[in-house]
Design an enzyme around this catalytic site. Structure first.
Site, short mmCIF file in Angstrom:
data_model
loop_
_atom_site.label_atom_id
_atom_site.label_comp_id
_atom_site.label_asym_id
_atom_site.label_seq_id
_atom_site.Cartn_x
_atom_site.Cartn_y
_atom_site.Cartn_z
N ASN A 68 -1.76 2.90 11.20
CA ASN A 68 -0.90 1.86 10.56
C ASN A 68 0.46 2.23 10.22
O ASN A 68 1.23 1.61 9.58
CB ASN A 68 -1.79 1.27 9.36
CG ASN A 68 -1.92 2.44 8.45
OD1 ASN A 68 -1.30 3.42 8.32
ND2 ASN A 68 -3.01 2.17 7.56
N ARG B 61 -16.84 -0.01 8.86
CA ARG B 61 -16.61 0.64 7.52
C ARG B 61 -16.23 -0.50 6.55
O ARG B 61 -15.68 -1.29 6.74
CB ARG B 61 -15.66 1.88 7.58
CG ARG B 61 -14.48 1.29 7.99
CD ARG B 61 -13.30 2.57 7.76
NE ARG B 61 -12.72 2.57 6.65
CZ ARG B 61 -11.85 1.92 6.01
NH1 ARG B 61 -11.37 1.06 6.40
NH2 ARG B 61 -11.60 2.41 4.78
N PRO B 62 -16.90 0.09 5.28
CA PRO B 62 -16.32 -0.71 4.15
C PRO B 62 -14.98 -0.37 3.95
O PRO B 62 -14.44 0.58 3.87
CB PRO B 62 -17.29 -0.38 3.01
CG PRO B 62 -17.58 0.95 3.28
CD PRO B 62 -17.54 0.90 4.77
N SER B 63 -13.95 -1.39 3.55
CA SER B 63 -12.63 -1.25 3.26
C SER B 63 -12.67 -0.95 1.77
O SER B 63 -13.54 -0.82 0.92
CB SER B 63 -11.91 -2.64 3.12
OG SER B 63 -10.88 -2.57 2.23
N GLY B 64 -11.56 -0.06 1.73
CA GLY B 64 -11.43 0.73 0.37
C GLY B 64 -10.40 0.08 -0.49
O GLY B 64 -10.12 0.18 -1.79
N THR B 65 -9.80 -0.94 -0.05
CA THR B 65 -8.94 -1.96 -0.91
C THR B 65 -9.27 -3.52 -0.98
O THR B 65 -8.53 -4.16 -1.63
CB THR B 65 -7.40 -1.96 -0.02
OG1 THR B 65 -7.68 -2.34 1.20
CG2 THR B 65 -7.11 -0.41 0.13
N SER C 104 2.88 -1.83 -2.31
CA SER C 104 3.15 -1.42 -0.82
C SER C 104 3.50 -2.77 -0.11
O SER C 104 4.31 -3.50 -0.18
CB SER C 104 1.81 -0.89 -0.23
OG SER C 104 2.02 -0.32 0.90
N ASP D 65 7.21 -0.81 5.58
CA ASP D 65 6.73 -1.75 4.81
C ASP D 65 7.12 -1.97 3.34
O ASP D 65 8.13 -1.43 3.17
CB ASP D 65 4.99 -1.19 4.52
CG ASP D 65 4.94 -0.05 3.73
OD1 ASP D 65 5.85 0.58 3.59
OD2 ASP D 65 3.87 0.23 3.02
C1 16G Z 1 -4.68 2.34 1.54
C2 16G Z 1 -4.34 3.56 2.07
C3 16G Z 1 -4.11 3.81 3.68
C4 16G Z 1 -5.35 3.49 4.53
C5 16G Z 1 -5.40 1.93 3.77
C6 16G Z 1 -6.87 1.58 4.49
C7 16G Z 1 -2.95 5.43 0.75
C8 16G Z 1 -1.59 5.70 0.14
N1 16G Z 1 -3.02 4.36 1.59
O1 16G Z 1 -3.57 1.47 1.80
O2 16G Z 1 -3.83 5.28 3.90
O3 16G Z 1 -4.87 3.16 5.68
O4 16G Z 1 -5.70 1.97 2.19
O5 16G Z 1 -7.32 0.34 4.07
O6 16G Z 1 -3.97 6.21 1.17
P1 16G Z 1 -9.07 -0.37 3.81
O7 16G Z 1 -9.78 0.88 3.23
O8 16G Z 1 -8.87 -1.42 3.25
O9 16G Z 1 -9.30 -0.45 5.32
MG MG Z 2 3.02 1.40 1.53
#
Ligand code: 16G
Ligand code: MG
Length: 550
Positions: free
Chosen positions: A380, A503-507, A68, A284
């Protein structure tokens, strides 16, 4: 014995050893990390996709290889379920388990357990369609994926280099082919025709549309965008920028939807190109996010993000439903996350039901399915509109009483075709925005004036362990660490129009802090103060404490 083709798997699996000391996790966006680390994951995902298809009686599963908006060296992979939706969440854990098996014997035994636990009939066929974005590491990763298909015996179709939303479209089109619910021809050409055909009907008779500039993030959106532009011809003149898909390092670099949203500024490459008053948008790296922007007559930059798109689109659909005489029969609702600008939420709740859910597309998508027409967008730029099957049935059978009702009904039916309902789709969303602007005769500036964004600030805090942060109420309140939420609230009370959440990031391995206030300097100060609380709470090194965390 479960009947897995053990020898075939074994031979190929040994070619893709799992890197030692790396833990993989199937997160909100699938697996995502440095492309160079992902070979074993792709091989294993190939097998997993085959099993998922067998489990679902041979329905087509999708696999998308992309990272992405992330930097070019990253890559990733995610699975798409038969209706074009994200992988069912219970299988995310299976994916994580398989990816982390330390060696081939452990991988085989994890596969055996999965087959047993989920009662997969291995004699069923397996069908998969797969694609990748333009990343240089994509070719080798797809090769590993194909070996996974080979190992388990998958009938696989290569959709080549394309956008994530097109791959989702293909999955749904393949699974509905020849049925009464056929989603469209199962090809990229079918997708282009469906979208452009609906667009042309929706803007027929409207004033000619002025050229739209698209920042393609130097990614796959440039390729799909060029094909779409051909299909649209004069109905929507498109200027494609940042289309350097083969220039090393260019992908998402200083451009694209994530850059524009997080930096809140124009990609430098457009500085001498974009003219005041001209509409522009950024995609993106895999073309599933969309952010609009423009320069006013003083060349000041203004951003129109996912919240502005939701406001524009939701109000338009509500008006069409009313004009068609379907008010009270079809209910429109909006889904947002805590990141939605407070001003957008205020604008929307005065007009229709609004629900707030945790971050991540799957949460928004599922919540939107509960409305007759569910509009969902993350700030976003990721989002779409869902028309429930019942609503589509109502639209098909409804008898309008007047010519005006008939026109509005026709527009609603064409919107169903225009909008990619499997997942947020930058190109489809862009056409949707253009339709609304054409119908309302809005310039970008007029659209922007629906409401004024509240000043806001997003800050990242690097902490020792982000897993101690737990939230409730759609991430708007912290429940752990204990006591921190009360301190945040105490701070927020001191700021005019203040709002903040953590919040904790999911990524990423960070904690995110969001703050809003009536005045920009106050939003910044509140965000940094809360970040300071978060930092101190987790016992961060006082020497390394960022000085702006007041
Ligand atoms: C991912 C998610 C997006 C979310 C982002 C938050 C999908 C396909 N993508 O890119 O929706 O806004 O994570 O990131 O679900 P964060 O948890 O690091 O803030
Ligand atoms: Mg994307």
């Amino acid at each position: 014995m479960s009947g897995l083709p053990v020898e075939a798997i074994q031979a190929l699996s040994d070619e893709y050893p799992k890197p030692v000391d790396v833990h993989f996790q199937y997160g909100t966006a699938g697996f995502r990390t440095l492309g160079a680390l992902l070979d074993s994951v792709l091989f294993r995902v190939g097998i997993l996709a085959g099993l998922r298809s067998k489990k679902l009686d041979g329905k087509v599963i999708g696999v998308m290889v992309t990272a992405s908006h992330n930097p070019e060296p990253d890559n990733g992979v995610k699975l798409v379920d038969p209706r074009g939706e994200m992988l069912e969440s219970s299988w995310e854990a299976h994916a994580t388990t398989l990816a982390n098996a330390p060696d081939t014997p452990a991988f085989l035994s994890a596969l055996e357990s999965l087959v047993k636990a989920t009662k997969i009939d291995l004699s069923k066929p397996a069908r998969v369609v797969y694609a990748r974005d333009t990343r240089p590491s994509g070719g080798a990763l797809v090769f590993a994926l194909e070996n996974g298909f080979k190992a388990i015996g998958v009938e696989a179709r290569n959709a080549g280099v394309t956008t994530t939303p097109i791959l989702h479209y293909l999955v749904k089109a393949m699974n509905t082919k020849g049925t009464k619910d056929e989603y469209g021809d199962d090809s990229e050409e079918g997708y282009m025709q469906k979208l452009s055909g609906a667009f042309k009907k929706l803007v027929a008779g409207k004033a000619p549309i002025t050229p739209l500039l698209i920042d393609c993030a130097n990614g796959v959106g440039a390729l799909a965008g060029a094909v779409l532009a051909e299909h649209l011809g004069e109905t929507l003149p498109i200027i494609l920028e940042n289309g350097a898909t083969t220039t090393p390092g260019a992908l998402n670099d200083q451009c694209g939807a994530d850059f524009v949203k997080t930096q809140q500024k124009l990609p430098p490459s457009l500085l001498s190109i974009l003219k005041p008053g001209q509409r522009a948008c950024s995609l993106d790296g895999d073309a599933d996010r969309l952010i609009y922007f423009y320069l006013d007559e003083r060349s000041q930059f203004h951003m129109l993000d996912g919240d502005k798109i939701a406001a524009l689109v939701a109000a338009f659909i509500v008006a069409l439903v009313k004009a068609a005489g379907l008010e009270g029969k079809i209910n429109v609702g909006v889904v947002q996350t805590a990141y939605a600008n407070g001003a957008s939420t205020k604008y929307l709740v005065e007009r229709l039901p609004v629900k707030c859910v945790p971050t991540g597309v799957k949460h928004l998508h599922h919540a939107a399915e509960h409305y007759d027409v569910g509009v969902y967008f993350e700030a976003n730029g990721h989002g779409t509109v869902l028309f429930s099957p019942e609503t589509q049935g109502k639209l098909a059978s409804y008898q309008p009483l007047t010519p005006a009702q008939s026109t509005a009904l026709g527009h609603l039916k064409n919107l169903v075709q225009l909008i990619n309902q499997t997942v947020g789709d930058a190109l489809s969303d862009m056409l949707l925005v253009e339709v609304v602007l054409a119908h309302k005769s809005y310039s970008a500036e007029e659209w922007d004036s629906l409401y004024s964004d509240k000043p806001n600030r997003l800050v990242k805090v690097v902490v020792r362990d982000r897993n101690i942060f737990k939230t409730e109420d759609a991430e708007r309140r912290l429940v752990s660490p204990p006591g921190l939420q009360a301190k945040i609230e105490e701070l927020v009370r001191r700021y005019n129009g203040g709002r903040s959440f953590v919040r904790p990031s999911g990524t990423e391995d960070v904690v995110r802090v969001y703050a809003e206030a009536t005045v920009k300097a106050q939003a910044d100060e509140l965000a940094f103060r809360v970040a300071g609380l978060v930092y101190d709470e987790t016992g961060g090194d006082p020497v390394k404490r960022p000085k702006e965390f007041l």
